[in-house]
Design a protein around this motif. Structure first.
Motif, mmCIF file in Angstrom:
data_model
loop_
_atom_site.group_PDB
_atom_site.id
_atom_site.type_symbol
_atom_site.label_atom_id
_atom_site.label_comp_id
_atom_site.label_asym_id
_atom_site.label_seq_id
_atom_site.Cartn_x
_atom_site.Cartn_y
_atom_site.Cartn_z
ATOM 1 N N LYS A 188 0.939 -1.120 -0.184
ATOM 2 C CA LYS A 188 -0.064 0.003 -0.135
ATOM 3 C C LYS A 188 0.772 1.146 -0.054
ATOM 4 C CE LYS A 188 -4.682 1.446 0.429
ATOM 5 N NZ LYS A 188 -4.392 2.545 0.438
ATOM 6 N N ALA A 189 1.985 1.248 0.727
ATOM 7 C CA ALA A 189 2.862 2.285 0.472
ATOM 8 C C ALA A 189 3.298 2.430 -0.766
ATOM 9 C CB ALA A 189 3.947 2.021 1.798
ATOM 10 N N MET A 190 3.766 1.552 -1.512
ATOM 11 C CA MET A 190 4.300 1.772 -2.851
ATOM 12 C C MET A 190 3.162 2.334 -3.616
ATOM 13 S SD MET A 190 6.326 1.494 -5.280
ATOM 14 C CE MET A 190 7.705 0.448 -4.664
ATOM 15 N N ALA A 191 2.035 1.869 -3.364
ATOM 16 C CA ALA A 191 0.940 2.275 -4.308
ATOM 17 C C ALA A 191 0.378 3.542 -4.032
ATOM 18 C CB ALA A 191 -0.473 1.301 -3.951
ATOM 19 N N ASP A 192 0.184 3.972 -2.730
ATOM 20 C CA ASP A 192 -0.045 5.301 -2.547
ATOM 21 C C ASP A 192 0.870 6.308 -2.588
ATOM 22 O OD1 ASP A 192 -2.340 4.217 -1.232
ATOM 23 O OD2 ASP A 192 -1.976 4.485 0.618
ATOM 24 N N GLY A 193 2.201 5.890 -2.487
ATOM 25 C CA GLY A 193 3.215 6.785 -2.759
ATOM 26 C C GLY A 193 3.409 7.259 -4.337
ATOM 27 N N CYS A 194 2.949 6.295 -5.318
ATOM 28 C CA CYS A 194 2.955 6.647 -6.687
ATOM 29 C C CYS A 194 1.931 7.605 -7.080
ATOM 30 C CB CYS A 194 2.721 5.423 -7.527
ATOM 31 S SG CYS A 194 4.276 4.132 -7.580
ATOM 32 N N ALA A 195 0.758 7.374 -6.356
ATOM 33 C CA ALA A 195 -0.274 8.169 -6.674
ATOM 34 C C ALA A 195 -0.313 9.787 -6.144
ATOM 35 C CB ALA A 195 -1.651 7.707 -6.139
ATOM 36 N N ALA A 196 0.346 9.631 -5.102
ATOM 37 C CA ALA A 196 0.730 10.945 -4.678
ATOM 38 C C ALA A 196 1.821 11.774 -5.316
ATOM 39 C CB ALA A 196 1.277 10.921 -2.932
ATOM 40 N N ASP A 197 2.793 10.968 -5.755
ATOM 41 C CA ASP A 197 3.650 11.746 -6.637
ATOM 42 C C ASP A 197 3.288 12.183 -7.860
ATOM 43 O OD1 ASP A 197 6.548 12.208 -6.811
ATOM 44 O OD2 ASP A 197 6.486 10.885 -8.662
ATOM 45 N N ALA A 198 2.596 11.471 -8.668
ATOM 46 C CA ALA A 198 2.169 11.860 -9.973
ATOM 47 C C ALA A 198 0.606 11.479 -10.270
ATOM 48 C CB ALA A 198 3.149 11.343 -10.904
ATOM 49 N N PRO A 199 -0.355 12.098 -9.799
ATOM 50 C CA PRO A 199 -1.804 11.644 -9.882
ATOM 51 C C PRO A 199 -2.096 11.347 -11.031
ATOM 52 C CG PRO A 199 -1.419 13.809 -8.704
ATOM 53 C CD PRO A 199 -0.116 13.376 -8.793
ATOM 54 N N GLU A 200 -1.662 12.219 -11.812
ATOM 55 C CA GLU A 200 -2.170 12.032 -13.365
ATOM 56 C C GLU A 200 -1.520 11.231 -14.121
ATOM 57 O OE1 GLU A 200 -4.902 13.414 -14.968
ATOM 58 O OE2 GLU A 200 -5.446 13.920 -12.899
ATOM 59 N N LEU A 201 -0.065 11.439 -14.169
ATOM 60 C CA LEU A 201 0.792 10.456 -14.557
ATOM 61 C C LEU A 201 0.667 8.954 -14.281
ATOM 62 C CD1 LEU A 201 3.301 9.923 -16.515
ATOM 63 C CD2 LEU A 201 4.653 10.539 -14.462
ATOM 64 N N VAL A 202 0.345 8.679 -13.331
ATOM 65 C CA VAL A 202 0.103 7.277 -12.544
ATOM 66 C C VAL A 202 -0.694 6.674 -13.371
ATOM 67 C CG1 VAL A 202 -1.541 7.574 -10.637
ATOM 68 C CG2 VAL A 202 0.203 5.951 -10.561
ATOM 69 N N LYS A 203 -1.990 7.343 -13.956
ATOM 70 C CA LYS A 203 -3.073 6.826 -14.854
ATOM 71 C C LYS A 203 -2.764 6.418 -16.365
ATOM 72 C CE LYS A 203 -6.085 9.814 -12.295
ATOM 73 N NZ LYS A 203 -7.004 11.013 -12.356
ATOM 74 N N HIS A 204 -1.281 6.911 -16.632
ATOM 75 C CA HIS A 204 -1.066 6.870 -18.115
ATOM 76 C C HIS A 204 0.422 6.346 -18.430
ATOM 77 C CE1 HIS A 204 -4.481 9.170 -19.463
ATOM 78 N NE2 HIS A 204 -4.313 9.963 -18.338
ATOM 79 N N LEU A 205 0.794 5.220 -17.657
ATOM 80 C CA LEU A 205 1.822 4.600 -17.713
ATOM 81 C C LEU A 205 1.794 3.204 -18.149
ATOM 82 C CD1 LEU A 205 3.683 5.882 -14.258
ATOM 83 C CD2 LEU A 205 4.113 6.567 -16.665
#
Length: 518
Positions: A188-205
């Motif tokens: 969860k720390a990995m997943a939440d950290g990715c979303a927090a760092d780049a909330p738009e980019l994380v949807k388009h990788l």
């Protein structure tokens, strides 16, 4: 496990554990000019013209600048190909080594070394003289690029160094409910950290996003069709590209296959079996040498390895590295796994296991550092261990239910006792991923494409041989080249049989015979 040979090979090489990861290629050409195939004769290259919104991206030309002996450029791509917005554009970092014979240049050869998350820029920068045979480098510009979200291309940064250390060191084979919850906390720390760092980019990788970027890059270097070398995860990217843009496929080689139709569970189960096969090959070699630290027979050595992992789980070993003072089971398994990617590293693995048997975890920790692209003493070279989840979890979602992973662990372990549980629980971040998955697993056909060459290695730990056969059977126009050997991928690191066949395909356009065995 990650599926990229290049970063691992470079890291191992810097430790002086591999004397030659790349076998000198023996091109089968004799200096004659390259023969043009139908794909190089000016036939219409595209299935359809780009939309009006994408036209500015396709019309750009790269501004090449000298950089450390190479040429570098930036490529603009839209964050969302379906709804381009220049205010949200991404920058893809690209490098080039120009063909030595510009007068008879065939075109550009784009390369991806795997991952997902390995840097194509670093791959070309660190190994331009070992990618392909001499004739390939004579007639092709080598093009390396960092896919979106990776390395220099708007990299996603999910965890700080200490948090990433905790993530990787966590027990990967939980024995009870508290250990399962600890693993879920790190996922969860990995997943939440990715979303927090780049909330738009994380949807388009997703891999499809990267494949569409690659078509813009093809246009930007001026090629009507894509010539491509994809290794490991790079085969997923290449086959996805071929299915999206079949008429733009030129000379494409996919080496060490990850088929796009694999589910998360199928990927984990296959890799578990692959690492089991590679472990068996290593142990058989180990016991033929004097002083194998795990046992005198392959069976005894396998038991010895499993017992060593259990002992480290119960009592981690000192590493001598203040930034990671304890070799946990998580680190230990990464250390063993990395050496299975290339048989040239088996000797250093044996030395590290000898150390571990005496209570010293330094050798295995150094190998784990190589796997994770981690600097001894702390810190990471790039974002490989984060971007692998950011891409995979969009391509292959998994279950949020811990009981699903318990079932995976039981099922995988029945076929792969040493590695089954590790690979089963490794997909947990994709069960709690914050971004909605892209298209999901799907078969690819690439109808109407030029011939695609698929390469498989019989004892590949990370991309099992049957996956190469599986992709060859799915593609409408493909041939399979098989290498009977050890290690991850074949072209450029196996033997002249594979290398000569692929070099001739790139340079002369001669498609290898389907079923060629080397």
């Amino acid at each position: 496990m990650t599926t990229r040979p290049a970063a691992i090979s470079r890291a191992l090489s810097t430790m002086a554990v591999v004397t030659a990861l790349v076998v000198a290629a023996a091109a089968c050409t004799t200096g004659e000019p390259p023969v043009a195939s139908a794909s190089k004769t000016g036939l219409p290259p595209a299935t359809a013209a780009p939309t009006e919104a994408l036209a500015p991206y396709y019309s750009q030309r790269l501004d090449w600048q000298a950089c450390g002996g190479l040429e570098c450029a930036d490529l603009r791509v839209p964050l969302d190909h379906a709804a381009p917005d220049p205010a949200k554009d991404l920058t893809i970092k690209v490098v080039r080594v120009k063909a030595r014979d510009q007068a008879r240049r065939i075109g550009s050869l784009l390369v991806n070394p795997g991952g997902p998350g390995a840097s194509g820029v670093s791959y070309v920068r660190g190994g331009a003289q070992t990618i392909g045979g001499p004739e390939v480098r004579r007639y092709y510009d080598l093009i390396g690029f960092d896919p979106r979200g990776v390395a220099g291309s708007d990299p996603i940064d999910c965890l700080d160094d200490k948090a990433l250390d905790r993530f990787l060191s966590t027990d990967p084979t939980p024995d009870d409910a508290p250990e399962e919850e600890a693993l879920r906390t790190q996922a969860k720390a990995m997943a939440d950290g990715c979303a927090a760092d780049a909330p738009e980019l994380v949807k388009h990788l997703s891999t499809a996003d990267a494949a569409r970027d690659m078509d813009i890059l093809r246009a930007a270097v001026g090629d009507p069709q894509l010539n491509y070398l994809g290794k490991s995860y790079g085969t997923f990217l290449g086959s996805t590209y071929a299915d999206l843009f079949p008429q733009r496929v030129g000379r494409v080689v996919l080496d060490g296959v990850v088929p796009p139709d694999l589910t998360s569970a199928q990927l984990g189960e296959g890799q578990a079996r692959g690492f089991e096969i590679a472990t068996k090959a290593y142990l058989e070699d180990c016991v033929t040498e004097s002083g194998c630290p795990l046992g005198d027979t392959p069976e005894a050595a396998r038991t010895g390895l499993d017992e060593l992992f259990r002992r480290i789980d119960q009592q981690p070993l000192p590493t001598g590295d203040p930034s990671a003072p304890q070799l946990t089971e998580g680190w230990a398994r990464l250390g063993v796994a990395v050496a299975l990617y290339d048989q040239g590293a088996w000797g250093i693995l044996t030395d590290a296991l000898k150390q571990a048997k005496t209570g010293n975890g330094q050798g295995l920790m150094q190998l784990a550092d190589a796997y994770a692209d981690r600097r001894p003493g702390g810190g990471y070279q790039g974002n490989l261990m984060e971007s692998i989840y950011a891409v995979n979890c969009l391509d292959r979602p998994d279950s949020p239910d811990l009981s699903a992973y318990e079932t995976y662990a039981k099922d995988f372990s029945a076929k792969a006792p040493t590695w089954g549980a590790t690979l089963a629980w490794g997909a947990l971040p994709c069960g709690v991923w914050p971004a909605k998955a892209a298209g999901g697993p799907h078969k690819v056909r690439a109808p109407g494409s030029d011939p695609i060459v698929v390469v498989g290695t019989t004892r590949d730990p990370a991309t099992i041989y049957e996956w190469s056969a599986r992709l060859r059977d799915q593609l409408d126009n493909a041939v399979l080249v098989s290498f009977d050997g050890d290690g991850h991928t074949a072209y450029g690191r196996s033997n002249t049989c594979v290398d000569s066949a692929i070099d001739a395909y790139y340079v002369q356009g001669r498609v290898p015979k389907d079923g060629l065995r080397c």
